[in-house]
Design an enzyme around this catalytic site. Sequence first.
Site, PDB file in Angstrom:
ATOM      1  N   ASP A 198       0.826  -1.207   0.000  1.00 52.03           N
ATOM      2  CA  ASP A 198       0.000   0.000   0.000  1.00 52.03           C
ATOM      3  C   ASP A 198       0.868   1.268   0.000  1.00 52.03           C
ATOM      4  OD1 ASP A 198      -2.775   1.090   0.426  1.00 52.03           O
ATOM      5  OD2 ASP A 198      -1.824   1.902   2.230  1.00 52.03           O
ATOM      6  N   GLU A 252       1.813  -0.203  -4.890  1.00 54.14           N
ATOM      7  CA  GLU A 252       0.869   0.847  -5.280  1.00 54.14           C
ATOM      8  C   GLU A 252       1.690   2.122  -5.370  1.00 54.14           C
ATOM      9  OE1 GLU A 252      -3.242   3.074  -3.893  1.00 54.14           O
ATOM     10  OE2 GLU A 252      -1.755   2.499  -2.409  1.00 54.14           O
TER      11      GLU A 252
HETATM   12  C1  GLC Z   1      -4.213   3.261  -0.491  1.00 54.47           C
HETATM   13  C2  GLC Z   1      -5.436   2.378  -0.369  1.00 54.47           C
HETATM   14  C3  GLC Z   1      -6.554   3.173   0.219  1.00 54.47           C
HETATM   15  C4  GLC Z   1      -6.147   3.652   1.580  1.00 54.47           C
HETATM   16  C5  GLC Z   1      -4.835   4.412   1.517  1.00 54.47           C
HETATM   17  C6  GLC Z   1      -4.257   4.583   2.888  1.00 54.47           C
HETATM   18  O1  GLC Z   1      -4.372   4.260  -1.417  1.00 54.47           O
HETATM   19  O2  GLC Z   1      -5.743   1.827  -1.618  1.00 54.47           O
HETATM   20  O3  GLC Z   1      -7.762   2.454   0.290  1.00 54.47           O
HETATM   21  O4  GLC Z   1      -7.134   4.481   2.119  1.00 54.47           O
HETATM   22  O5  GLC Z   1      -3.862   3.737   0.755  1.00 54.47           O
HETATM   23  O6  GLC Z   1      -3.783   3.354   3.368  1.00 54.47           O
END
Ligand code: GLC
Length: 553
Positions: A198, A252
């Site tokens: 994440d 991500e």
């Molecule tokens: C990422 C996740 C999201 C979350 C954020 C903080 O973007 O996909 O759902 O709120 O990180 O962890």
Amino acid sequence: MPARDHLDDVLIYQIYPKSFRDGDGDGVGDLRGIIEGLPYIADLGVKWIWLSPIFASPMADNGYDVSDYTAINPLFGSMADFEDMVAAGKKHGIRFILDIALNHTSSAHPWFQAAVQDAHSPYRDWYHFRPAGAPANNWQSIFGGPAWSIAGDNGLQYLHLFDTSQPDLNWENPAVRAAIYQAMRFWLDKGIGGFRLDVVTVISKPPGLPDAPNPRPEALYPMLCRGPRLQEFLREMHREVFAHYDGLAIGEAPGVDPALAAKLVDPADPMLDLLYHFDLVAPARDAHGDWDRIAFKQVFSSWDSGIGSRGVNTIVLSNHDLGRVVSRFGDALGFLRESAKALQALVILSRGVPFIYQGDELGVPNTPFTRLEEIDDVWAKTTYRLKREAGASEDAAFAAAAAMTRDHARTPFAWDGSRHGGFTQAPAPWLKLHPDFASFHRAAQDNDEDSPLAFARALIALRQSDALWQRGTFTDLVPRDHDVFLFARRLDGREARVIINLRSCPAEAPEHLPIDRQDGLLLSNYRQPGSHEMLRPWEVRIWEVRVGDPAAP
Ligand code: GLC
């Protein structure tokens, strides 16, 4: 870490556990429900499932706020359920990718609690604390408001790039990194297929946390993902974790551009196997406020050439943080099925690892939320609060929250036409279902060979059966066309083409089109043959160019 060609047949289906299937009748999806749903996923042709977070969490941000990295959230089941799920996946040839929020923990995590309660605790250095006073810098939280909040009684402030309940970890501290790596190994030892990391690109903060030239989230992300130690941390994570397992590292990566991405996924310098960016999901707008088709197509090309052939690109148009893909890009009112299928073709047949978000294969559109109480998403609630504080009326603040809420993607999956779509036996699900689920649920589509689901299965089978779709080069053949996306995939002297009308009106085909199978047509989203010259709204045709074909280059 697998070499690049082991990624060829990877296609990832994302499950949002809270909303997939409720196995124990409490209104919330869970691991037992996922086990029950595995035959459906296997039938789609999927071998990799990414599960949004399932670790212990107060669920302020639905699991992206972790309070224990090696425990299963009881809401989703037990460790035994988890082990059963991994074993059941194995029987279907399916592996699970767990989602780990490692940039921050929950404020309920014992590390943070210890840090706040005791100034001499070693955990004080596990987060970014600053003494009482004005906010320590000008950064804005992604969810709105300042990125600094106060913990405890004496005004101590801490950094949180997201919700106030998600304090950022201090990755400069080696003990923090070691603890996270240890947790990752714990799960990999249980046989999982890897991690979705994440917001991993923001873990390395600039030394001293100086003011940002532009503190707004959209500028902050690109600045933070150029953190001085990001690549060092990722290499270390590879060495400490992924190098010892057969599992994928998927980052991500908001704010990353193709040049940086190419470095991060270069197998010669192992850091990540894959990363996914957000350039596709937020294309530029044209003069009418509509999404700009030319700019959108350009993102496909620039990322494809930017990543090149050393690493592997990803194709992500939707996830649990965005409105439904068919509502953002397609025509959910006029051509729901056609546009849902067209978007599937784009995701599954472009070059890169496709990500399919649960329900997109059914063409689920955005949900009309009518009251604030129907909204769960912390980001949407914060938006509402900030709008109200800035003087907006209740209606205006609600309209803003309802438009952006991530709940559109999080409505429970509709399995059949029974009460609550067969999602739960409880009196009520945790979030309302789309009110029209009767028209698109899974059971109805299962027996309908013209359904989005049937088309998704056919597309996945096509991709998985032929290296041309997995590895073939990608070329946009009409980058300046405002209506049509026509791209070629080429491998070893073979060529296939995909043409998609990206509009709800007929479009002139830029070149001679095949009409039926005799012409080499492999798939189309219209049952009736079309014409050689015109495409119907959201029409897709996929064909292999035959040697001697007049349309061949
Ligand atoms: C990422 C996740 C999201 C979350 C954020 C903080 O973007 O996909 O759902 O709120 O990180 O962890």
